[in-house]
Enzyme design. Structure first.
Site, PDB file in Angstrom:
ATOM      1  N   ASP A   1     107.217 -32.822  -8.920  1.00  0.00           N
ATOM      2  CA  ASP A   1     106.616 -33.933  -8.191  1.00  0.00           C
ATOM      3  C   ASP A   1     106.093 -34.985  -9.165  1.00  0.00           C
ATOM      4  OD1 ASP A   1     107.024 -32.704  -5.716  1.00  0.00           O
ATOM      5  OD2 ASP A   1     105.093 -31.676  -5.776  1.00  0.00           O
TER       6      ASP A   1
ATOM      7  N   TYR B   1     103.214 -21.846 -13.277  1.00  0.00           N
ATOM      8  CA  TYR B   1     102.465 -23.070 -13.012  1.00  0.00           C
ATOM      9  C   TYR B   1     100.975 -22.801 -13.169  1.00  0.00           C
ATOM     10  CZ  TYR B   1     106.698 -24.695 -10.551  1.00  0.00           C
ATOM     11  OH  TYR B   1     107.987 -25.062 -10.220  1.00  0.00           O
TER      12      TYR B   1
ATOM     13  N   ASP C   1      98.706 -32.847  -1.876  1.00  0.00           N
ATOM     14  CA  ASP C   1      98.295 -33.218  -3.223  1.00  0.00           C
ATOM     15  C   ASP C   1      97.591 -34.563  -3.126  1.00  0.00           C
ATOM     16  OD1 ASP C   1     100.298 -35.111  -2.949  1.00  0.00           O
ATOM     17  OD2 ASP C   1     101.588 -34.304  -4.517  1.00  0.00           O
TER      18      ASP C   1
ATOM     19  N   ARG D   1     102.411 -26.819  -3.785  1.00  0.00           N
ATOM     20  CA  ARG D   1     101.652 -27.583  -2.788  1.00  0.00           C
ATOM     21  C   ARG D   1     101.555 -26.805  -1.467  1.00  0.00           C
ATOM     22  NH1 ARG D   1     104.282 -32.235  -1.224  1.00  0.00           N
ATOM     23  NH2 ARG D   1     106.164 -31.783  -2.420  1.00  0.00           N
TER      24      ARG D   1
END
Length: 235
Positions: free
Chosen positions: A48, A76, A90, A184
């Site tokens: 993203d 992550y 987000d 997300r």
């Protein structure tokens, strides 16, 4: 190096730039260094725009390895704001709903995170690159259209709570997972499981397979790095 035969380059995608934007910049620098119009280049897994971290770029014949590289496990690190949500889960969009948080404790978070380890189903975010009848979901959402995505089977190897601040209701996690996992969406689902809401304030992909973030080139280093490479002439 031979960028036509194929090379794999790991870069640390900067905040605010799309994966394609990072790819285009590196492709331009390689093409200019080689004195050609365009070198075939692809990336193995989108990040993203508001995420940073490992972005794998493949050139020339190495683009045939993209699917293989996309299948590698990933790691992550993320920061979640509890007690609120945004449409994209987000900070791309403003908060659209708030929820109570007084009942949330470190222990309850640890218990909830354990539920997401293993084989689970996950509905991708509506603001995502998933396709619906040939259209990207995020494009439909930006046109004001309703988007319904079906759950996908994903695998999460581990989730570690790395930080929790009871005053700000922010928590940090480290996630090791398989292909197709949306962090997300994981934030969204963690918030719901806690009887509240959550969205990402930071997200960094720290590993793809054997490629770790400490081995990545920063985007502003690529030009100098290329100047120091011995590049084979095009046949």
């Amino acid at each position: 190096m031979n960028f036509q035969k194929g090379e794999i380059i790991a870069v640390n995608k900067p905040y605010g730039m799309s994966s394609f934007g990072a790819l285009a910049r590196v492709r331009y620098l390689i093409s200019r260094r080689m004195g050609v119009k365009r070198v075939k280049t692809g990336h193995a897994g989108t990040l993203d725009p508001l995420a940073t971290g490992v972005l794998i770029l493949c050139t020339g014949r190495a683009t045939k390895r993209i699917e293989e590289l996309q299948a590698h496990s990933k790691e992550y690190t993320a920061t979640l704001q509890l007690g609120a949500t945004t449409p994209s889960y987000d900070m791309e969009h403003p908060v659209d709903a708030t929820f109570p948080t007084s009942h949330i404790t470190r222990e309850s978070i640890e218990n909830v995170l354990a539920r997401f380890v293993g084989d689970i189903e996950q509905v991708p975010p509506s603001y995502s690159a998933c396709k619906i009848n040939g259209n990207r979901a995020y494009e439909l959402k930006r046109k004001g259209k309703d988007v319904e995505l079906t759950p996908k089977n994903i695998h999460i190897d581990s989730i570690e709570l790395t930080d929790f601040d009871e005053e700000t209701m922010r928590m940090g996690i480290r996630v090791n997972c398989g292909k197709g996992t949306y962090i997300r969406a994981l934030a969204r689902d963690i918030g719901r499981a806690l009887g509240s809401g959550a969205y990402l304030t930071t997200l960094c992909r720290t590993r793809v397979g054997e490629f770790t973030i400490d081995r990545c080139l920063n985007l502003d280093e690529v030009e100098e790095w290329l100047e120091n490479q011995e590049i084979e002439n095009i046949e």
